[in-house]
Design a protein around this motif. Structure first.
Motif, PDB file in Angstrom:
ATOM      1  N   LEU A 163       0.833  -1.203   0.000  1.00  0.00           N
ATOM      2  CA  LEU A 163       0.000   0.000   0.000  1.00  0.00           C
ATOM      3  C   LEU A 163       0.868   1.255   0.000  1.00  0.00           C
ATOM      4  CD1 LEU A 163      -2.728   1.478   0.284  1.00  0.00           C
ATOM      5  CD2 LEU A 163      -2.450   1.250   2.743  1.00  0.00           C
ATOM      6  N   ALA A 164       1.898   1.254   0.805  1.00  0.00           N
ATOM      7  CA  ALA A 164       2.781   2.419   0.894  1.00  0.00           C
ATOM      8  C   ALA A 164       3.450   2.698  -0.445  1.00  0.00           C
ATOM      9  CB  ALA A 164       3.833   2.201   1.978  1.00  0.00           C
ATOM     10  N   ARG A 165       3.874   1.661  -1.146  1.00  0.00           N
ATOM     11  CA  ARG A 165       4.487   1.863  -2.458  1.00  0.00           C
ATOM     12  C   ARG A 165       3.485   2.459  -3.440  1.00  0.00           C
ATOM     13  NH1 ARG A 165       6.401  -3.505  -3.692  1.00  0.00           N
ATOM     14  NH2 ARG A 165       7.044  -4.112  -1.637  1.00  0.00           N
ATOM     15  N   GLY A 166       2.231   2.076  -3.292  1.00  0.00           N
ATOM     16  CA  GLY A 166       1.185   2.622  -4.163  1.00  0.00           C
ATOM     17  C   GLY A 166       0.896   4.091  -3.902  1.00  0.00           C
ATOM     18  N   LEU A 167       1.238   4.572  -2.713  1.00  0.00           N
ATOM     19  CA  LEU A 167       1.012   5.978  -2.382  1.00  0.00           C
ATOM     20  C   LEU A 167       2.059   6.902  -2.990  1.00  0.00           C
ATOM     21  CD1 LEU A 167       0.036   5.711   1.375  1.00  0.00           C
ATOM     22  CD2 LEU A 167      -1.465   6.171  -0.560  1.00  0.00           C
ATOM     23  N   ILE A 168       3.202   6.351  -3.370  1.00  0.00           N
ATOM     24  CA  ILE A 168       4.260   7.175  -3.952  1.00  0.00           C
ATOM     25  C   ILE A 168       3.755   7.742  -5.270  1.00  0.00           C
ATOM     26  CG2 ILE A 168       6.606   7.167  -4.889  1.00  0.00           C
ATOM     27  CD1 ILE A 168       7.215   4.884  -2.898  1.00  0.00           C
ATOM     28  N   GLY A 169       3.792   9.035  -5.378  1.00  0.00           N
ATOM     29  CA  GLY A 169       3.333   9.705  -6.584  1.00  0.00           C
ATOM     30  C   GLY A 169       1.824   9.839  -6.688  1.00  0.00           C
TER      31      GLY A 169
ATOM     32  N   LEU B 239       5.332   8.969   2.434  1.00  0.00           N
ATOM     33  CA  LEU B 239       4.868  10.303   2.811  1.00  0.00           C
ATOM     34  C   LEU B 239       5.983  11.332   2.775  1.00  0.00           C
ATOM     35  CD1 LEU B 239       2.576   9.304   5.793  1.00  0.00           C
ATOM     36  CD2 LEU B 239       1.850  10.088   3.530  1.00  0.00           C
ATOM     37  N   CYS B 240       7.221  10.895   2.975  1.00  0.00           N
ATOM     38  CA  CYS B 240       8.360  11.811   2.945  1.00  0.00           C
ATOM     39  C   CYS B 240       9.641  11.021   2.740  1.00  0.00           C
ATOM     40  CB  CYS B 240       8.431  12.626   4.241  1.00  0.00           C
ATOM     41  SG  CYS B 240       9.693  13.901   4.189  1.00  0.00           S
ATOM     42  N   ASP B 241      10.034  10.859   1.478  1.00  0.00           N
ATOM     43  CA  ASP B 241      11.274  10.165   1.143  1.00  0.00           C
ATOM     44  C   ASP B 241      12.421  11.152   1.331  1.00  0.00           C
ATOM     45  OD1 ASP B 241      13.467   8.911   0.028  1.00  0.00           O
ATOM     46  OD2 ASP B 241      12.433   8.305  -1.808  1.00  0.00           O
ATOM     47  N   THR B 242      13.212  10.939   2.368  1.00  0.00           N
ATOM     48  CA  THR B 242      14.265  11.886   2.719  1.00  0.00           C
ATOM     49  C   THR B 242      15.606  11.576   2.062  1.00  0.00           C
ATOM     50  OG1 THR B 242      14.837  10.629   4.703  1.00  0.00           O
ATOM     51  CG2 THR B 242      13.192  12.377   4.946  1.00  0.00           C
ATOM     52  N   SER B 243      15.636  10.644   1.109  1.00  0.00           N
ATOM     53  CA  SER B 243      16.911  10.277   0.496  1.00  0.00           C
ATOM     54  C   SER B 243      17.544  11.434  -0.274  1.00  0.00           C
ATOM     55  CB  SER B 243      16.750   9.054  -0.406  1.00  0.00           C
ATOM     56  OG  SER B 243      15.831   9.310  -1.450  1.00  0.00           O
ATOM     57  N   THR B 244      16.734  12.271  -0.905  1.00  0.00           N
ATOM     58  CA  THR B 244      17.221  13.479  -1.580  1.00  0.00           C
ATOM     59  C   THR B 244      16.157  14.561  -1.444  1.00  0.00           C
ATOM     60  OG1 THR B 244      16.237  13.007  -3.748  1.00  0.00           O
ATOM     61  CG2 THR B 244      18.456  12.112  -3.339  1.00  0.00           C
ATOM     62  N   VAL B 245      16.545  15.795  -1.678  1.00  0.00           N
ATOM     63  CA  VAL B 245      15.577  16.899  -1.645  1.00  0.00           C
ATOM     64  C   VAL B 245      14.517  16.684  -2.719  1.00  0.00           C
ATOM     65  CG1 VAL B 245      15.271  19.386  -1.986  1.00  0.00           C
ATOM     66  CG2 VAL B 245      17.230  18.544  -0.690  1.00  0.00           C
ATOM     67  N   ASN B 246      14.933  16.253  -3.900  1.00  0.00           N
ATOM     68  CA  ASN B 246      13.977  16.020  -4.979  1.00  0.00           C
ATOM     69  C   ASN B 246      12.983  14.918  -4.614  1.00  0.00           C
ATOM     70  OD1 ASN B 246      13.124  16.786  -7.658  1.00  0.00           O
ATOM     71  ND2 ASN B 246      13.791  14.755  -8.306  1.00  0.00           N
TER      72      ASN B 246
ATOM     73  N   THR C  30      -0.599  14.605  -0.300  1.00  0.00           N
ATOM     74  CA  THR C  30      -2.052  14.750  -0.381  1.00  0.00           C
ATOM     75  C   THR C  30      -2.803  13.867   0.611  1.00  0.00           C
ATOM     76  OG1 THR C  30      -2.169  13.096  -2.138  1.00  0.00           O
ATOM     77  CG2 THR C  30      -2.009  15.396  -2.817  1.00  0.00           C
ATOM     78  N   VAL C  31      -2.297  12.680   0.902  1.00  0.00           N
ATOM     79  CA  VAL C  31      -3.048  11.739   1.735  1.00  0.00           C
ATOM     80  C   VAL C  31      -2.980  12.163   3.199  1.00  0.00           C
ATOM     81  CG1 VAL C  31      -1.200  10.054   2.159  1.00  0.00           C
ATOM     82  CG2 VAL C  31      -3.554   9.281   2.059  1.00  0.00           C
TER      83      VAL C  31
ATOM     84  N   TYR D 198       7.744   1.889   8.194  1.00  0.00           N
ATOM     85  CA  TYR D 198       8.879   2.500   7.510  1.00  0.00           C
ATOM     86  C   TYR D 198       8.510   2.835   6.064  1.00  0.00           C
ATOM     87  CZ  TYR D 198      13.414   3.262   5.399  1.00  0.00           C
ATOM     88  OH  TYR D 198      14.451   3.812   4.700  1.00  0.00           O
ATOM     89  N   ALA D 199       7.863   1.901   5.379  1.00  0.00           N
ATOM     90  CA  ALA D 199       7.470   2.109   3.988  1.00  0.00           C
ATOM     91  C   ALA D 199       6.457   3.256   3.872  1.00  0.00           C
ATOM     92  CB  ALA D 199       6.880   0.824   3.407  1.00  0.00           C
ATOM     93  N   LEU D 200       5.509   3.328   4.808  1.00  0.00           N
ATOM     94  CA  LEU D 200       4.523   4.399   4.804  1.00  0.00           C
ATOM     95  C   LEU D 200       5.178   5.747   5.066  1.00  0.00           C
ATOM     96  CD1 LEU D 200       1.587   5.221   4.507  1.00  0.00           C
ATOM     97  CD2 LEU D 200       1.242   4.624   6.917  1.00  0.00           C
TER      98      LEU D 200
END
Length: 138
Positions: free
Chosen positions: A3-9, A39-46, A54-55, A33-35
């Motif tokens: 589910l968390a992967r589906g929320l990306i984008g 919600l906030c992938d901190t690996s890079t600013v981009n 949105t969720v 962790y995946a969720l």
């Protein structure tokens, strides 16, 4: 985790229900962790900018029921949707590398200054303003 992967984008889903039919939240550590990463992938600013802003959740959840970062990101998405991306960048990337902008000499300096000027209000935002005992600075 799926589910968390589906929320990306995702830009369509707005509300997320975390409880099952019995009212429990049955999410594993890997799932939290995946969720949080969706919600906030901190690996890079981009990647932080491209994360899900949105969720959110409608049902009142207690902070102790949900992983702290997930609770904060969902609450930020709900209460400050127009500021969520910028605030998440400032929360998680305290040292922004401006060296790439210097390659263009000073052409991007006005854009960078403008971005930081618009982002300044993120330093004063708080969530859960209705309950002063539970107010958190973003």
């Amino acid at each position: 985790e799926v589910l968390a992967r589906g929320l990306i984008g995702n830009k369509v889903l707005r509300c997320l229900e975390l409880r099952d039919d019995e009212g429990d939240i049955a999410i594993t550590t890997v799932g939290w962790y995946a969720l949080s990463t969706a919600l906030c992938d901190t690996s890079t600013v981009n990647n932080t900018y491209l994360s899900n802003h949105t969720v959110h959740f409608e049902e009142p959840y207690e902070e102790e029921d949900i992983q702290k970062s997930v609770f904060l990101y969902l609450k930020l998405n709900k209460e400050h949707p127009e500021d969520a991306a910028v605030c998440k960048i400032l929360m998680n990337h305290t040292l922004l590398d401006m060296a790439p902008l210097l390659l263009w000499e000073l052409k991007f300096l006005p854009l960078a200054v403008g971005w930081f000027e618009r982002a300044k209000h993120c330093t004063t935002l708080s969530i859960d303003e209705d309950d002063p005992d539970n107010t958190k600075r973003v």
